[in-house]
Design a protein around this motif. Structure first.
Motif, PDB file in Angstrom:
ATOM      1  N   PHE A  28       1.024  -0.968   0.079  1.00  0.00           N
ATOM      2  CA  PHE A  28       0.061  -0.355  -0.143  1.00  0.00           C
ATOM      3  C   PHE A  28       0.635   0.895  -0.249  1.00  0.00           C
ATOM      4  O   PHE A  28       1.706   1.247   0.891  1.00  0.00           O
ATOM      5  N   ASN A  29       0.407   2.771  -1.091  1.00  0.00           N
ATOM      6  CA  ASN A  29       1.292   3.936  -0.803  1.00  0.00           C
ATOM      7  C   ASN A  29       0.553   4.466   0.216  1.00  0.00           C
ATOM      8  O   ASN A  29       0.141   4.192   0.708  1.00  0.00           O
ATOM      9  N   PRO A  30       1.053   5.577   0.226  1.00  0.00           N
ATOM     10  CA  PRO A  30       0.941   6.898   1.539  1.00  0.00           C
ATOM     11  C   PRO A  30      -0.722   7.175   1.195  1.00  0.00           C
ATOM     12  O   PRO A  30      -1.235   7.226   2.022  1.00  0.00           O
ATOM     13  N   ALA A  31      -0.705   6.751  -0.156  1.00  0.00           N
ATOM     14  CA  ALA A  31      -2.781   7.204  -0.469  1.00  0.00           C
ATOM     15  C   ALA A  31      -3.745   6.245  -0.232  1.00  0.00           C
ATOM     16  O   ALA A  31      -4.555   6.355  -1.039  1.00  0.00           O
ATOM     17  N   GLY A  32      -2.908   4.706   0.071  1.00  0.00           N
ATOM     18  CA  GLY A  32      -3.582   3.657   0.287  1.00  0.00           C
ATOM     19  C   GLY A  32      -3.935   3.083  -0.843  1.00  0.00           C
ATOM     20  O   GLY A  32      -5.034   2.035  -1.090  1.00  0.00           O
ATOM     21  N   LYS A  33      -3.791   3.184  -1.939  1.00  0.00           N
ATOM     22  CA  LYS A  33      -3.688   2.887  -2.964  1.00  0.00           C
ATOM     23  C   LYS A  33      -2.462   1.289  -3.027  1.00  0.00           C
ATOM     24  O   LYS A  33      -1.843   1.242  -2.390  1.00  0.00           O
ATOM     25  N   VAL A  34      -3.164   0.226  -3.813  1.00  0.00           N
ATOM     26  CA  VAL A  34      -2.878  -1.014  -4.078  1.00  0.00           C
ATOM     27  C   VAL A  34      -2.008  -1.639  -4.825  1.00  0.00           C
ATOM     28  O   VAL A  34      -2.783  -1.297  -6.488  1.00  0.00           O
ATOM     29  N   PHE A  35      -1.262  -2.371  -4.673  1.00  0.00           N
ATOM     30  CA  PHE A  35      -0.219  -3.036  -5.412  1.00  0.00           C
ATOM     31  C   PHE A  35      -0.190  -4.126  -6.189  1.00  0.00           C
ATOM     32  O   PHE A  35      -0.547  -4.538  -5.153  1.00  0.00           O
ATOM     33  N   VAL A  36      -0.964  -4.617  -7.424  1.00  0.00           N
ATOM     34  CA  VAL A  36      -1.479  -5.566  -8.312  1.00  0.00           C
ATOM     35  C   VAL A  36      -0.135  -6.174  -9.423  1.00  0.00           C
ATOM     36  O   VAL A  36       0.075  -5.180  -9.988  1.00  0.00           O
ATOM     37  N   GLY A  37       0.395  -6.685  -9.070  1.00  0.00           N
ATOM     38  CA  GLY A  37       1.264  -7.085 -10.528  1.00  0.00           C
ATOM     39  C   GLY A  37       0.442  -8.551 -11.153  1.00  0.00           C
ATOM     40  O   GLY A  37      -0.451  -9.351 -11.259  1.00  0.00           O
ATOM     41  N   ARG A  38       0.886  -8.331 -12.114  1.00  0.00           N
ATOM     42  CA  ARG A  38       0.421  -9.061 -13.343  1.00  0.00           C
ATOM     43  C   ARG A  38       1.732 -10.010 -13.921  1.00  0.00           C
ATOM     44  O   ARG A  38       2.739  -9.053 -14.854  1.00  0.00           O
ATOM     45  N   ALA A 132      -9.265  -2.589  -6.126  1.00  0.00           N
ATOM     46  CA  ALA A 132      -8.022  -3.840  -5.565  1.00  0.00           C
ATOM     47  C   ALA A 132      -8.600  -5.308  -5.934  1.00  0.00           C
ATOM     48  O   ALA A 132      -8.415  -6.865  -6.627  1.00  0.00           O
ATOM     49  N   GLY A 133      -9.930  -5.323  -4.858  1.00  0.00           N
ATOM     50  CA  GLY A 133     -10.563  -6.544  -5.772  1.00  0.00           C
ATOM     51  C   GLY A 133     -11.438  -7.487  -6.348  1.00  0.00           C
ATOM     52  O   GLY A 133     -11.130  -8.724  -6.700  1.00  0.00           O
ATOM     53  N   HIS A 134     -11.509  -5.871  -7.509  1.00  0.00           N
ATOM     54  CA  HIS A 134     -11.813  -6.462  -8.720  1.00  0.00           C
ATOM     55  C   HIS A 134     -10.630  -7.085  -9.467  1.00  0.00           C
ATOM     56  O   HIS A 134     -10.697  -7.571 -10.591  1.00  0.00           O
ATOM     57  N   TRP A 135      -9.831  -6.596  -9.429  1.00  0.00           N
ATOM     58  CA  TRP A 135      -7.779  -7.045 -10.029  1.00  0.00           C
ATOM     59  C   TRP A 135      -7.032  -8.263  -9.228  1.00  0.00           C
ATOM     60  O   TRP A 135      -6.891  -8.547 -10.391  1.00  0.00           O
ATOM     61  N   LEU A 136      -7.443  -8.623  -7.988  1.00  0.00           N
ATOM     62  CA  LEU A 136      -6.841  -9.707  -7.532  1.00  0.00           C
ATOM     63  C   LEU A 136      -7.904 -11.210  -8.480  1.00  0.00           C
ATOM     64  O   LEU A 136      -8.800 -11.250  -7.928  1.00  0.00           O
TER      65      LEU A 136
END
Length: 156
Positions: A28-38, A132-136
């Motif tokens: 999670f970055n300081p803005a609360g965004k989530v890193f997802v990878g592929r 993020a739940g939609h991406w994972l």
């Protein structure tokens, strides 16, 4: 979710399966965004997940966490905190085999972009926590995300 992605399955002889320890990171970055990878080029092109991978022989879990995040995202992380673990039986398409996996999940902050992902074929997106739940594609990753969302103060 694409059938078979990190879903465990039901191999007939679980006792004979290889055992693989691993680590995963909820970033999670300081803005609360989530890193997802592929990872491109694998059997599941829509498999977005948190950075994760195996612990090499002789490697400490936190060292493996730092390595996996760097390899798959190109970022340096700080303040990793263990938030859980999962155990399941999975088909590892990159090795063409079933294995028993035990993966320790950490929460960490990305602090410095070192460059693009070191491993070929990896791509990273930074998405709002609400999305993020939609991406994972991995149900275990979605469960870890729900736990982070439901635990007051976990993000600091």
């Amino acid at each position: 979710m694409t059938p078979g992605i990190m879903s465990g399955g039901n191999p007939s002889n679980r006792e004979a399966l290889p055992y693989r320890r691993g680590v995963g990171a909820m970033l999670f970055n300081p803005a609360g965004k989530v890193f997802v990878g592929r990872r491109f080029g694998n059997a599941y092109p829509n498999a977005w997940q948190m950075p994760q991978g195996g612990i090499d022989p002789g490697e400490a879990p936190v060292a493996a966490l730092h390595r996996e995040v760097r390899e798959e995202t190109g970022w340096k992380i700080a303040a990793p905190r263990r938030i859980g673990a999962w155990r399941r039986f999975v088909f590892m398409s990159e090795y063409d085999l079933w294995a028993e996996k035990l993966c320790t999940i950490y929460l960490a902050r990305p602090v410095h972009r070192l460059g693009p992902p070191e491993e070929a074929g990896h791509r990273v997106r930074v998405v709002p926590m609400a999305d993020a739940g939609h991406w994972l594609s991995n149900p275990v990753d979605r469960a870890a995300l729900r736990r982070v969302r439901a635990t007051p103060g976990l993000l600091g």
